[in-house]
Motif scaffolding. Structure first.
Motif, PDB file in Angstrom:
ATOM      1  N   ASN A   1       0.851  -1.197   0.000  1.00 21.99           N
ATOM      2  CA  ASN A   1       0.000   0.000   0.000  1.00 21.99           C
ATOM      3  C   ASN A   1       0.884   1.244   0.000  1.00 21.99           C
ATOM      4  N   ARG A   2       0.575   2.187  -0.881  1.00 19.43           N
ATOM      5  CA  ARG A   2       1.392   3.396  -0.973  1.00 19.43           C
ATOM      6  C   ARG A   2       0.529   4.587  -1.358  1.00 19.43           C
ATOM      7  N   VAL A   3       1.015   5.758  -0.957  1.00 24.14           N
ATOM      8  CA  VAL A   3       0.439   7.019  -1.413  1.00 24.14           C
ATOM      9  C   VAL A   3       1.566   7.818  -2.047  1.00 24.14           C
ATOM     10  N   SER A   4       1.478   8.056  -3.338  1.00 26.72           N
ATOM     11  CA  SER A   4       2.456   8.884  -4.043  1.00 26.72           C
ATOM     12  C   SER A   4       1.808  10.207  -4.423  1.00 26.72           C
ATOM     13  N   THR A   5       2.640  11.202  -4.706  1.00 30.58           N
ATOM     14  CA  THR A   5       2.107  12.527  -5.036  1.00 30.58           C
ATOM     15  C   THR A   5       2.833  13.104  -6.244  1.00 30.58           C
ATOM     16  N   VAL A   6       2.105  13.941  -6.978  1.00 29.26           N
ATOM     17  CA  VAL A   6       2.669  14.659  -8.122  1.00 29.26           C
ATOM     18  C   VAL A   6       2.373  16.141  -7.923  1.00 29.26           C
ATOM     19  N   HIS A   7       3.428  16.944  -7.885  1.00 29.00           N
ATOM     20  CA  HIS A   7       3.222  18.389  -7.801  1.00 29.00           C
ATOM     21  C   HIS A   7       3.267  19.000  -9.193  1.00 29.00           C
ATOM     22  N   VAL A   8       2.241  19.780  -9.507  1.00 27.99           N
ATOM     23  CA  VAL A   8       2.147  20.461 -10.797  1.00 27.99           C
ATOM     24  C   VAL A   8       2.474  21.939 -10.569  1.00 27.99           C
TER      25      VAL A   8
ATOM     26  N   ASN B   1       6.088  10.859   1.595  1.00 25.25           N
ATOM     27  CA  ASN B   1       6.927  10.192   2.589  1.00 25.25           C
ATOM     28  C   ASN B   1       6.068   9.454   3.618  1.00 25.25           C
ATOM     29  N   ALA B   2       4.961  10.092   4.023  1.00 28.23           N
ATOM     30  CA  ALA B   2       4.074   9.455   4.995  1.00 28.23           C
ATOM     31  C   ALA B   2       3.433   8.194   4.413  1.00 28.23           C
ATOM     32  N   GLY B   3       3.199   8.199   3.117  1.00 27.53           N
ATOM     33  CA  GLY B   3       2.542   7.063   2.476  1.00 27.53           C
ATOM     34  C   GLY B   3       3.498   6.061   1.849  1.00 27.53           C
ATOM     35  N   ASN B   4       4.814   6.169   2.159  1.00 29.84           N
ATOM     36  CA  ASN B   4       5.829   5.260   1.593  1.00 29.84           C
ATOM     37  C   ASN B   4       5.825   5.262   0.064  1.00 29.84           C
ATOM     38  N   GLY B   5       5.486   6.415  -0.534  1.00 30.18           N
ATOM     39  CA  GLY B   5       5.384   6.495  -1.979  1.00 30.18           C
ATOM     40  C   GLY B   5       6.450   7.376  -2.599  1.00 30.18           C
ATOM     41  N   GLN B   6       6.190   7.784  -3.818  1.00 27.80           N
ATOM     42  CA  GLN B   6       7.106   8.614  -4.594  1.00 27.80           C
ATOM     43  C   GLN B   6       6.575  10.040  -4.682  1.00 27.80           C
TER      44      GLN B   6
ATOM     45  N   GLY C   1       5.699  17.182 -11.533  1.00 26.12           N
ATOM     46  CA  GLY C   1       5.021  17.015 -12.815  1.00 26.12           C
ATOM     47  C   GLY C   1       5.482  18.043 -13.831  1.00 26.12           C
ATOM     48  N   GLY C   2       5.425  17.662 -15.088  1.00 21.24           N
ATOM     49  CA  GLY C   2       5.841  18.570 -16.147  1.00 21.24           C
ATOM     50  C   GLY C   2       5.795  17.907 -17.506  1.00 21.24           C
ATOM     51  N   GLY C   3       5.800  16.559 -17.501  1.00 25.21           N
ATOM     52  CA  GLY C   3       5.728  15.834 -18.758  1.00 25.21           C
ATOM     53  C   GLY C   3       4.309  15.418 -19.066  1.00 25.21           C
TER      54      GLY C   3
ATOM     55  N   MET D   1       3.923  10.949 -15.768  1.00 31.39           N
ATOM     56  CA  MET D   1       3.765  11.246 -14.344  1.00 31.39           C
ATOM     57  C   MET D   1       3.301  10.003 -13.570  1.00 31.39           C
ATOM     58  N   ILE D   2       2.340   9.281 -14.144  1.00 33.11           N
ATOM     59  CA  ILE D   2       1.838   8.084 -13.473  1.00 33.11           C
ATOM     60  C   ILE D   2       2.922   7.021 -13.378  1.00 33.11           C
ATOM     61  N   LEU D   3       3.682   6.826 -14.440  1.00 37.55           N
ATOM     62  CA  LEU D   3       4.736   5.816 -14.416  1.00 37.55           C
ATOM     63  C   LEU D   3       5.824   6.170 -13.406  1.00 37.55           C
ATOM     64  N   LEU D   4       6.144   7.449 -13.285  1.00 39.33           N
ATOM     65  CA  LEU D   4       7.120   7.877 -12.290  1.00 39.33           C
ATOM     66  C   LEU D   4       6.588   7.637 -10.879  1.00 39.33           C
ATOM     67  N   ALA D   5       5.295   7.853 -10.696  1.00 37.64           N
ATOM     68  CA  ALA D   5       4.696   7.592  -9.384  1.00 37.64           C
ATOM     69  C   ALA D   5       4.677   6.091  -9.060  1.00 37.64           C
ATOM     70  N   LEU D   6       4.703   5.259 -10.114  1.00 44.23           N
ATOM     71  CA  LEU D   6       4.721   3.812  -9.934  1.00 44.23           C
ATOM     72  C   LEU D   6       6.124   3.261  -9.741  1.00 44.23           C
ATOM     73  N   ALA D   7       7.131   4.116  -9.781  1.00 42.15           N
ATOM     74  CA  ALA D   7       8.514   3.652  -9.668  1.00 42.15           C
ATOM     75  C   ALA D   7       8.717   2.878  -8.381  1.00 42.15           C
TER      76      ALA D   7
END
Length: 301
Positions: A249-256, A277-282, A286-288, A293-299
């Protein structure tokens, strides 16, 4: 008594001279050409005969070698045909094993759809089918859900949800239809502050019908601003609790980056990084493209 005629005819003497001259010329020519005549003595003839026999034996030996090579080539051809026939009879799955990049996963995209996020809303509309098809190729099973969230002043319209469901041809069309209906900007036109209703979006995302067979459950929050100051502690706590429920389980974020960030009017990057960081995610800047963005969050999934 009659006297004999002893006169010699000129024609008889001329013929004799001609014959003698021709014989002499023949003898002379024979002597001149004698060195060029072939050696026809019995010894030379026997030697040539032996050479011919030796050549015939060598040719027969070479022919035998060629026949052996041809037989070996035919045997190899038959072996390859047998191997090809055996390979063709094997199950398709054994011939072309699937190349899996991700384990079975569920993905929930929580997208800020306020007025400043028009480009990202359009990116979701344009690329959501591509994302779904890509995940199906990279994972043995993939589910996708979407939370469209705006400002808390919108009331019941602050969030709109496409429930998480396994992707197939039918569900991908339904997902695409949902995203095409998303409108950037508020309905009540009451969004006078920078902060967004991330607390409401995360609560809806956590409550999704996550599938039991998945080993990765990922929430990706995409926004240009932070949560409301009075909700930030609870949002971070929600992320930690979700990550602790199950491994994977993870929470990742993308800043636009939008105009507010350029003017230094938001703490969006700092808060979204803390949330990841709290969600153990990435945490992703954002910019591409939306897919990138989704694939980077899935890293590291």
């Amino acid at each position: 008594m009659k006297q004999r005629n002893r006169e010699i005819s000129i024609f008889n003497m001329s013929a004799l001279d001609l014959f003698a001259s021709a014989l002499g010329a023949f003898i002379l020519i024979t002597l001149l050409l004698l060195p060029y005549f072939p050696n026809l003595n019995p010894g030379s003839v026997q030697e040539e005969l032996e050479k011919t026999r030796a050549g015939a034996v060598a040719a027969e030996t070479e022919a035998e070698e060629l026949r052996a090579q041809l037989a070996a080539s035919n045997a190899r051809e038959q072996e390859l045909k047998h191997q090809l026939k055996t390979a063709s009879a094997q199950p398709q799955a054994q011939q072309t094993p699937a190349k899996v990049a991700f384990p079975p996963l569920d993905l929930v995209i929580a997208l800020d759809t306020t007025g400043s996020m028009r480009a990202q809303v359009q990116g979701l509309k344009d690329e959501i089918e591509q994302i779904a098809q890509l995940l199906l190729k990279l994972a043995p099973s993939a589910g996708i859900g979407v939370v469209d969230f705006k400002d808390r002043c919108e009331g019941h319209r602050a969030t709109n949800v496409f429930p998480l469901v396994a992707m197939n041809n039918v569900s991908i069309r339904s997902l695409s239809g949902f995203t095409r209906g998303i409108t950037p900007g508020g309905y009540a036109r009451c969004n006078a502050d920078n902060e967004e209703a991330i607390n409401l979006a995360l609560a809806r995302a956590v409550a999704m019908p996550w599938r039991s067979q998945t080993t990765v459950r990922l929430i990706v929050v995409i926004s240009d601003h932070a949560a409301y100051p009075e909700t930030q502690a609870s949002v971070l706590r929600q992320a930690r609790q979700f990550a602790a429920l199950q491994e994977g389980n993870r929470v990742s974020t993308v800043h636009v980056s939008t105009w507010g960030h350029a003017l230094g009017m938001t703490d969006g990057p700092e808060f979204l990084e803390r949330l990841a960081n709290a969600g153990n995610g990435q945490f992703v800047e954002g910019g591409g493209s939306f897919t990138a963005m989704i694939l980077l969050a899935l890293a590291d999934t």
